[in-house]
Design an enzyme around this catalytic site. Structure first.
Site, PDB file in Angstrom:
ATOM      1  N   ASP A   1      -3.606 -17.049  -9.823  1.00 19.67           N
ATOM      2  CA  ASP A   1      -4.894 -16.461  -9.411  1.00 19.67           C
ATOM      3  C   ASP A   1      -4.788 -15.000  -9.005  1.00 19.67           C
ATOM      4  O   ASP A   1      -3.723 -14.499  -8.657  1.00 19.67           O
ATOM      5  CB  ASP A   1      -5.427 -17.211  -8.176  1.00 19.67           C
ATOM      6  CG  ASP A   1      -4.610 -16.886  -6.926  1.00 19.67           C
ATOM      7  OD1 ASP A   1      -3.362 -17.021  -6.979  1.00 19.67           O
ATOM      8  OD2 ASP A   1      -5.196 -16.460  -5.909  1.00 19.67           O
TER       9      ASP A   1
ATOM     10  N   GLY B   1      -0.879 -22.801  -7.402  1.00 15.42           N
ATOM     11  CA  GLY B   1      -0.619 -22.184  -8.708  1.00 15.42           C
ATOM     12  C   GLY B   1      -0.061 -23.108  -9.771  1.00 15.42           C
ATOM     13  O   GLY B   1      -0.316 -22.918 -10.954  1.00 15.42           O
TER      14      GLY B   1
ATOM     15  N   PHE C   1       1.665  -7.987 -12.387  1.00 17.06           N
ATOM     16  CA  PHE C   1       0.934  -9.089 -11.746  1.00 17.06           C
ATOM     17  C   PHE C   1       0.095  -9.776 -12.816  1.00 17.06           C
ATOM     18  O   PHE C   1      -0.590  -9.139 -13.608  1.00 17.06           O
ATOM     19  CB  PHE C   1       0.023  -8.549 -10.633  1.00 17.06           C
ATOM     20  CG  PHE C   1      -0.608  -9.645  -9.826  1.00 17.06           C
ATOM     21  CD1 PHE C   1       0.057 -10.196  -8.738  1.00 17.06           C
ATOM     22  CD2 PHE C   1      -1.870 -10.140 -10.162  1.00 17.06           C
ATOM     23  CE1 PHE C   1      -0.525 -11.227  -8.005  1.00 17.06           C
ATOM     24  CE2 PHE C   1      -2.441 -11.167  -9.434  1.00 17.06           C
ATOM     25  CZ  PHE C   1      -1.768 -11.713  -8.358  1.00 17.06           C
ATOM     26  N   VAL C   2       0.176 -11.097 -12.841  1.00 20.36           N
ATOM     27  CA  VAL C   2      -0.518 -11.858 -13.895  1.00 20.36           C
ATOM     28  C   VAL C   2      -1.428 -12.937 -13.296  1.00 20.36           C
ATOM     29  O   VAL C   2      -1.243 -13.362 -12.149  1.00 20.36           O
ATOM     30  CB  VAL C   2       0.495 -12.529 -14.854  1.00 20.36           C
ATOM     31  CG1 VAL C   2       1.304 -11.498 -15.614  1.00 20.36           C
ATOM     32  CG2 VAL C   2       1.411 -13.505 -14.112  1.00 20.36           C
TER      33      VAL C   2
ATOM     34  N   ARG D   1      -7.570 -18.917 -12.197  1.00 20.58           N
ATOM     35  CA  ARG D   1      -6.611 -20.011 -12.429  1.00 20.58           C
ATOM     36  C   ARG D   1      -6.982 -20.824 -13.664  1.00 20.58           C
ATOM     37  O   ARG D   1      -6.167 -21.514 -14.239  1.00 20.58           O
ATOM     38  CB  ARG D   1      -6.582 -20.959 -11.218  1.00 20.58           C
ATOM     39  CG  ARG D   1      -6.137 -20.322  -9.913  1.00 20.58           C
ATOM     40  CD  ARG D   1      -5.944 -21.404  -8.861  1.00 20.58           C
ATOM     41  NE  ARG D   1      -5.857 -20.892  -7.491  1.00 20.58           N
ATOM     42  CZ  ARG D   1      -4.739 -20.460  -6.915  1.00 20.58           C
ATOM     43  NH1 ARG D   1      -3.612 -20.458  -7.578  1.00 20.58           N
ATOM     44  NH2 ARG D   1      -4.756 -20.041  -5.665  1.00 20.58           N
TER      45      ARG D   1
ATOM     46  N   GLU E   1       6.995 -24.640 -10.429  1.00 20.58           N
ATOM     47  CA  GLU E   1       6.358 -23.398  -9.983  1.00 20.58           C
ATOM     48  C   GLU E   1       5.588 -22.772 -11.144  1.00 20.58           C
ATOM     49  O   GLU E   1       5.974 -22.953 -12.298  1.00 20.58           O
ATOM     50  CB  GLU E   1       7.446 -22.393  -9.571  1.00 20.58           C
ATOM     51  CG  GLU E   1       7.557 -22.049  -8.120  1.00 20.58           C
ATOM     52  CD  GLU E   1       6.361 -21.409  -7.494  1.00 20.58           C
ATOM     53  OE1 GLU E   1       5.230 -21.551  -7.990  1.00 20.58           O
ATOM     54  OE2 GLU E   1       6.543 -20.776  -6.448  1.00 20.58           O
ATOM     55  N   ASP E   2       4.522 -22.023 -10.838  1.00 22.77           N
ATOM     56  CA  ASP E   2       3.889 -21.270 -11.924  1.00 22.77           C
ATOM     57  C   ASP E   2       4.605 -19.936 -12.146  1.00 22.77           C
ATOM     58  O   ASP E   2       4.837 -19.538 -13.276  1.00 22.77           O
ATOM     59  CB  ASP E   2       2.379 -21.059 -11.674  1.00 22.77           C
ATOM     60  CG  ASP E   2       2.106 -20.323 -10.386  1.00 22.77           C
ATOM     61  OD1 ASP E   2       2.762 -20.619  -9.368  1.00 22.77           O
ATOM     62  OD2 ASP E   2       1.232 -19.430 -10.378  1.00 22.77           O
TER      63      ASP E   2
ATOM     64  N   ASP F   1       8.543 -14.792  -8.603  1.00 24.35           N
ATOM     65  CA  ASP F   1       8.455 -13.324  -8.561  1.00 24.35           C
ATOM     66  C   ASP F   1       9.576 -12.829  -7.642  1.00 24.35           C
ATOM     67  O   ASP F   1      10.725 -12.728  -8.076  1.00 24.35           O
ATOM     68  CB  ASP F   1       7.046 -12.958  -8.055  1.00 24.35           C
ATOM     69  CG  ASP F   1       6.730 -11.482  -8.121  1.00 24.35           C
ATOM     70  OD1 ASP F   1       7.557 -10.672  -7.704  1.00 24.35           O
ATOM     71  OD2 ASP F   1       5.621 -11.108  -8.572  1.00 24.35           O
TER      72      ASP F   1
HETATM   73  O1  LIG Z   1       8.303 -15.631  -5.878  1.00 20.06           O
HETATM   74  P1  LIG Z   1       7.218 -15.227  -4.917  1.00 20.06           P
HETATM   75  O2  LIG Z   1       7.211 -13.734  -4.699  1.00 20.06           O
HETATM   76  O3  LIG Z   1       7.250 -15.989  -3.641  1.00 20.06           O
HETATM   77  O4  LIG Z   1       5.820 -15.484  -5.639  1.00 20.06           O
HETATM   78  C1  LIG Z   1       5.509 -16.675  -6.297  1.00 20.06           C
HETATM   79  C2  LIG Z   1       4.465 -17.479  -5.606  1.00 20.06           C
HETATM   80  O5  LIG Z   1       3.256 -16.739  -5.452  1.00 20.06           O
HETATM   81  C3  LIG Z   1       2.163 -17.511  -5.904  1.00 20.06           C
HETATM   82  O6  LIG Z   1       1.688 -18.344  -4.870  1.00 20.06           O
HETATM   83  P2  LIG Z   1       0.588 -17.881  -3.767  1.00 20.06           P
HETATM   84  O7  LIG Z   1       1.273 -17.620  -2.474  1.00 20.06           O
HETATM   85  O8  LIG Z   1      -0.262 -16.807  -4.343  1.00 20.06           O
HETATM   86  O9  LIG Z   1      -0.255 -19.217  -3.585  1.00 20.06           O
HETATM   87  P3  LIG Z   1      -1.043 -20.048  -4.706  1.00 20.06           P
HETATM   88  O10 LIG Z   1       0.009 -20.905  -5.403  1.00 20.06           O
HETATM   89  O11 LIG Z   1      -2.016 -20.872  -3.943  1.00 20.06           O
HETATM   90  O12 LIG Z   1      -1.689 -19.095  -5.663  1.00 20.06           O
HETATM   91  C4  LIG Z   1       2.768 -18.373  -6.988  1.00 20.06           C
HETATM   92  O13 LIG Z   1       1.985 -19.532  -7.221  1.00 20.06           O
HETATM   93  C5  LIG Z   1       4.132 -18.703  -6.452  1.00 20.06           C
HETATM   94  O14 LIG Z   1       4.130 -19.867  -5.648  1.00 20.06           O
HETATM   95  N1  LIG Z   2      -1.194 -14.874  -9.548  1.00 19.91           N
HETATM   96  C1  LIG Z   2       0.010 -14.399  -9.277  1.00 19.91           C
HETATM   97  N2  LIG Z   2       0.631 -14.737  -8.158  1.00 19.91           N
HETATM   98  C2  LIG Z   2       1.853 -14.192  -7.967  1.00 19.91           C
HETATM   99  N3  LIG Z   2       2.697 -14.353  -6.942  1.00 19.91           N
HETATM  100  C3  LIG Z   2       3.760 -13.585  -7.197  1.00 19.91           C
HETATM  101  N4  LIG Z   2       3.643 -12.936  -8.339  1.00 19.91           N
HETATM  102  C4  LIG Z   2       2.462 -13.301  -8.851  1.00 19.91           C
HETATM  103  C5  LIG Z   2       1.762 -12.952 -10.042  1.00 19.91           C
HETATM  104  O1  LIG Z   2       2.201 -12.172 -10.900  1.00 19.91           O
HETATM  105  N5  LIG Z   2       0.534 -13.537 -10.186  1.00 19.91           N
END
Ligand SMILES: O=P(O)(O)OC[C@H]1O[C@H](OP(=O)(O)OP(=O)(O)O)[C@H](O)[C@@H]1O
Ligand SMILES: Nc1nc2[nH]cnc2c(=O)[nH]1
Length: 183
Positions: free
Chosen positions: A165, A51, A158-159, A171, A105-106, A109
């Protein structure tokens, strides 16, 4: 340039929440803070893949002193749901002892992902750890974690976009879109 207002990804529609222009303005503000705080410290930026790739690129590209860059790949979400297990798909190989770390981080949550990484990093005795996140959901976080560099706070929707993604797609969009439940 005309902004895309709505995006259909697989079975879900998403509507514009934060236009690219506002994101870039926020990234410039955060980059200025980081430049002031870490000047002369040769920080190690650690992006959390997948992300964070786009935010990492935009943020690190605005850092004006020597630094190092690496990535770790963590995953826990499938679709819009968080799975029980954190998958460490690509680990950290660098020695971070006495280093100044900026984790990128992106989205923060629930905080499970960042909490997992903080625990892992603290065991390796870095000099300092700061967190930079594009998006922060203060009403969703379940841990006592305060990211110092936050581009935008949002509510619990959720965004997608700017690296984030839905089921691995979305993305690529340069603005942030929130899920809509009706068609
Ligand atoms: O605070 P949290 O509830 O842990 O959520 C946040 C995480 O969720 C997403 O990752 P994901 O596991 O979807 O993997 P990705 O980065 O490959 O999209 C996002 O990129 C953060 O890393
Ligand atoms: N893409 C995406 N990943 C997440 N992981 C936790 N929250 C989010 C959200 O809002 N969007």
């Amino acid at each position: 340039m005309k902004l895309i207002e709505r995006v259909l990804i697989k079975d879900k529609w998403f509507k514009l929440l934060i236009p690219e222009e506002d994101l870039i303005e926020g990234i410039e503000r955060v980059a200025k803070q980081i430049n002031e705080d870490l000047k002369g410290k040769t920080p190690l930026f650690i992006g959390i893949l997948n992300g964070a790739f786009m935010f990492a690129s935009e943020l690190i590209g605005r850092f004006n002193s020597p630094c190092e860059v690496t990535f770790i790949r963590l995953k826990s979400y499938e679709g819009i749901e968080r799975g029980e297990k954190m998958k460490e798909i690509q680990s950290l190989t660098e020695n971070i002892e006495d280093r100044h770390i900026v984790v990128i981080e992106d989205t923060i949550d629930t905080g499970h992902t960042i909490n997992y990484l903080l625990k892992l990093l603290r065991k390796k005795n870095p000099a300092s750890i700061k967190i930079a996140t594009l998006l922060f959901k203060p009403n969703a976080i379940q841990f006592n974690i305060n990211p110092v560099y936050v581009v935008k706070e949002i509510s619990n929707e959720f965004v997608i976009g700017f690296g984030a993604d839905y089921d691995e797609q979305g993305r690529n969009y340069r603005s942030i879109y929130q899920v809509v439940n009706e068609k």
